[in-house]
Design a protein around this motif. Structure first.
Motif, PDB file in Angstrom:
ATOM      1  N   ILE A 117       4.410   3.543  -8.589  1.00  0.00           N
ATOM      2  CA  ILE A 117       3.375   2.529  -8.777  1.00  0.00           C
ATOM      3  C   ILE A 117       3.864   1.226  -8.151  1.00  0.00           C
ATOM      4  N   ASN A 118       3.100   0.722  -7.192  1.00  0.00           N
ATOM      5  CA  ASN A 118       3.469  -0.523  -6.512  1.00  0.00           C
ATOM      6  C   ASN A 118       2.448  -1.612  -6.832  1.00  0.00           C
ATOM      7  N   HIS A 119       2.944  -2.808  -7.020  1.00  0.00           N
ATOM      8  CA  HIS A 119       2.095  -3.959  -7.327  1.00  0.00           C
ATOM      9  C   HIS A 119       2.167  -4.970  -6.184  1.00  0.00           C
ATOM     10  N   TYR A 120       0.987  -5.333  -5.673  1.00  0.00           N
ATOM     11  CA  TYR A 120       0.875  -6.298  -4.581  1.00  0.00           C
ATOM     12  C   TYR A 120       0.063  -7.499  -5.047  1.00  0.00           C
ATOM     13  N   PRO A 121       0.690  -8.628  -5.338  1.00  0.00           N
ATOM     14  CA  PRO A 121      -0.100  -9.854  -5.512  1.00  0.00           C
ATOM     15  C   PRO A 121      -0.660 -10.298  -4.151  1.00  0.00           C
ATOM     16  N   SER A 125       2.840  -7.742   1.447  1.00  0.00           N
ATOM     17  CA  SER A 125       2.643  -6.640   2.389  1.00  0.00           C
ATOM     18  C   SER A 125       3.729  -5.592   2.179  1.00  0.00           C
ATOM     19  N   MET A 126       3.611  -4.488   2.900  1.00  0.00           N
ATOM     20  CA  MET A 126       4.704  -3.505   2.924  1.00  0.00           C
ATOM     21  C   MET A 126       4.981  -3.131   4.372  1.00  0.00           C
ATOM     22  N   GLY A 127       6.231  -3.216   4.744  1.00  0.00           N
ATOM     23  CA  GLY A 127       6.611  -2.959   6.135  1.00  0.00           C
ATOM     24  C   GLY A 127       6.542  -1.478   6.489  1.00  0.00           C
ATOM     25  N   SER A 128       6.661  -1.222   7.776  1.00  0.00           N
ATOM     26  CA  SER A 128       6.565   0.142   8.296  1.00  0.00           C
ATOM     27  C   SER A 128       7.706   1.016   7.784  1.00  0.00           C
ATOM     28  N   HIS A 129       7.338   2.171   7.266  1.00  0.00           N
ATOM     29  CA  HIS A 129       8.338   3.113   6.751  1.00  0.00           C
ATOM     30  C   HIS A 129       7.774   4.533   6.758  1.00  0.00           C
ATOM     31  N   GLN A 130       8.651   5.503   6.587  1.00  0.00           N
ATOM     32  CA  GLN A 130       8.244   6.896   6.367  1.00  0.00           C
ATOM     33  C   GLN A 130       8.540   7.271   4.934  1.00  0.00           C
ATOM     34  N   VAL A 151      -5.404  -3.401   4.011  1.00  0.00           N
ATOM     35  CA  VAL A 151      -5.485  -2.668   5.271  1.00  0.00           C
ATOM     36  C   VAL A 151      -4.205  -1.853   5.414  1.00  0.00           C
ATOM     37  N   PHE A 152      -4.377  -0.543   5.436  1.00  0.00           N
ATOM     38  CA  PHE A 152      -3.273   0.403   5.581  1.00  0.00           C
ATOM     39  C   PHE A 152      -3.092   0.649   7.070  1.00  0.00           C
ATOM     40  N   GLN A 153      -1.867   0.533   7.519  1.00  0.00           N
ATOM     41  CA  GLN A 153      -1.598   0.705   8.945  1.00  0.00           C
ATOM     42  C   GLN A 153      -0.842   1.999   9.189  1.00  0.00           C
ATOM     43  N   LEU A 167      -9.111   0.648   5.957  1.00  0.00           N
ATOM     44  CA  LEU A 167      -9.375  -0.243   4.818  1.00  0.00           C
ATOM     45  C   LEU A 167      -9.335   0.578   3.540  1.00  0.00           C
ATOM     46  N   LEU A 168      -8.465   0.195   2.622  1.00  0.00           N
ATOM     47  CA  LEU A 168      -8.371   0.871   1.324  1.00  0.00           C
ATOM     48  C   LEU A 168      -8.940  -0.053   0.261  1.00  0.00           C
ATOM     49  N   GLU A 169     -10.024   0.406  -0.382  1.00  0.00           N
ATOM     50  CA  GLU A 169     -10.693  -0.382  -1.418  1.00  0.00           C
ATOM     51  C   GLU A 169     -10.414   0.229  -2.782  1.00  0.00           C
ATOM     52  N   TYR A 184       4.952   6.992  10.255  1.00  0.00           N
ATOM     53  CA  TYR A 184       5.275   5.638   9.774  1.00  0.00           C
ATOM     54  C   TYR A 184       3.977   4.966   9.338  1.00  0.00           C
ATOM     55  N   HIS A 185       4.078   4.202   8.255  1.00  0.00           N
ATOM     56  CA  HIS A 185       2.893   3.512   7.745  1.00  0.00           C
ATOM     57  C   HIS A 185       3.318   2.252   6.999  1.00  0.00           C
ATOM     58  N   GLY A 186       2.362   1.375   6.778  1.00  0.00           N
ATOM     59  CA  GLY A 186       2.632   0.132   6.054  1.00  0.00           C
ATOM     60  C   GLY A 186       1.322  -0.483   5.593  1.00  0.00           C
ATOM     61  N   VAL A 187       1.426  -1.633   4.951  1.00  0.00           N
ATOM     62  CA  VAL A 187       0.253  -2.301   4.381  1.00  0.00           C
ATOM     63  C   VAL A 187       0.279  -3.773   4.807  1.00  0.00           C
ATOM     64  N   LYS A 188      -0.822  -4.263   5.377  1.00  0.00           N
ATOM     65  CA  LYS A 188      -0.916  -5.678   5.769  1.00  0.00           C
ATOM     66  C   LYS A 188      -0.998  -6.561   4.523  1.00  0.00           C
ATOM     67  N   ASP A 201      -4.772  -9.068  -7.749  1.00  0.00           N
ATOM     68  CA  ASP A 201      -3.732  -8.064  -7.550  1.00  0.00           C
ATOM     69  C   ASP A 201      -4.277  -6.787  -6.933  1.00  0.00           C
ATOM     70  N   ARG A 202      -3.392  -6.125  -6.244  1.00  0.00           N
ATOM     71  CA  ARG A 202      -3.654  -4.739  -5.840  1.00  0.00           C
ATOM     72  C   ARG A 202      -2.558  -3.859  -6.438  1.00  0.00           C
ATOM     73  N   TYR A 203      -2.965  -2.697  -6.923  1.00  0.00           N
ATOM     74  CA  TYR A 203      -2.004  -1.675  -7.338  1.00  0.00           C
ATOM     75  C   TYR A 203      -2.205  -0.448  -6.469  1.00  0.00           C
ATOM     76  N   ASN A 204      -1.119   0.239  -6.218  1.00  0.00           N
ATOM     77  CA  ASN A 204      -1.192   1.496  -5.494  1.00  0.00           C
ATOM     78  C   ASN A 204      -0.309   2.514  -6.194  1.00  0.00           C
ATOM     79  N   MET A 205      -0.810   3.730  -6.311  1.00  0.00           N
ATOM     80  CA  MET A 205       0.009   4.822  -6.848  1.00  0.00           C
ATOM     81  C   MET A 205       0.176   5.852  -5.756  1.00  0.00           C
TER      82      MET A 205
HETATM   83  C1  SIN Z   1       3.375   3.111   0.355  1.00  0.00           C
HETATM   84  O1  SIN Z   1       3.289   3.570   1.472  1.00  0.00           O
HETATM   85  O2  SIN Z   1       4.373   3.320  -0.337  1.00  0.00           O
HETATM   86  C2  SIN Z   1       2.295   2.253  -0.218  1.00  0.00           C
HETATM   87  C3  SIN Z   1       0.956   2.547   0.312  1.00  0.00           C
HETATM   88  C4  SIN Z   1      -0.100   1.599  -0.206  1.00  0.00           C
HETATM   89  O3  SIN Z   1       0.219   0.626  -0.898  1.00  0.00           O
HETATM   90  O4  SIN Z   1      -1.291   1.822   0.095  1.00  0.00           O
END
Ligand code: SIN
Ligand code: FE2
Length: 211
Positions: A117-121, A125-130, A151-153, A167-169, A184-188, A201-205
């Motif tokens: 579970i990630n929390h984004y105020p 953002s989240m940088g590029s990773h696998q 925006v998911f990249q 776009l993730l809503e 590889y992916h990340g979040v703007k 806030d945004r949450y992502n699981m």
């Molecule tokens: C992640 O790749 O770990 C997070 C993806 C997201 O926040 O949409």
């Protein structure tokens, strides 16, 4: 037959081979209280990285295994190092959501043992990773978005060079599988929504079958 005019209908988009987007699939009003409960057991914290930085998002987990990162790198742990207890168990509503979403993407028998579970105020953002510390890449990553949009990249097979933006809503579920599983992916940086000024806030699981 699903009702074409029902607002309950799931809109499924195969964005690219291995990338499936289920629009407004999850009921976040049901999920958010469960996340609040998990946070009281295993609080959000900024995990470290092998580069000696702290992550911009704060994170916790539920399930038998939790994705954890510090100066030793990323790995799966049975216990939360912060509480020295097992991670909170995965609510069955979470598990069913992930299993059903995987099925929508054509993946049967998914049995997630880990939910990060990630929390984004706003601004984070989240940088590029696998995602590559799981044992078997034939199992997907099932990712559920809640709250503010992001925006998911997708960078694809290399760390840089954006190939696709999605776009993730609130309520959207994204499944990365097959040829896209190791992209590889990340979040703007998450932006405020002028129409919903109370939303901060945004949450992502992300659900994985780690072992
Ligand atoms: C992640 O790749 O770990 C997070 C993806 C997201 O926040 O949409
Ligand atoms: Fe990821």
């Amino acid at each position: 037959m699903s009702d074409l005019f029902s607002d309950q209908q799931t809109l499924k988009q195969v964005v690219a081979p291995g990338i499936t987007l289920l629009k407004r699939y999850a009921s976040t009003t049901e999920l958010m209280p469960l996340i609040q409960q998990i946070k009281t057991q295993s609080p959000l914290r900024h995990m470290g990285t092998s580069m000696g930085h702290n992550m911009r998002v704060s994170s916790t987990n539920c399930g038998n295994l939790g994705g954890y990162s510090d100066d030793l790198g990323y790995r799966y742990l049975k216990n939360d190092p912060l509480t020295q207890q097992a991670w909170p168990s995965m609510p069955s509503a979470f598990k069913h959501l992930a299993i059903n979403a995987a099925m929508e993407a054509g993946i049967l028998n998914f049995n997630p043992d880990s939910c990060l579970i990630n929390h984004y105020p706003i601004g984070i953002s989240m940088g590029s990773h696998q995602d590559k510390e799981e044992r078997d890449f034939s199992w997907p990553i099932v990712s559920v978005s809640m709250g503010l949009s992001a925006v998911f990249q997708i960078f694809g097979k290399t760390r840089s060079g954006v190939e696709l933006e999605i776009l993730l809503e609130d309520g959207d579920v994204l499944i990365l599988a097959g040829p896209a599983r190791l992209y590889y992916h990340g979040v703007k940086p998450v932006k405020a929504d002028l129409m919903q000024p109370n939303l901060t806030d945004r949450y992502n699981m992300t659900f994985r079958q780690a072992r």
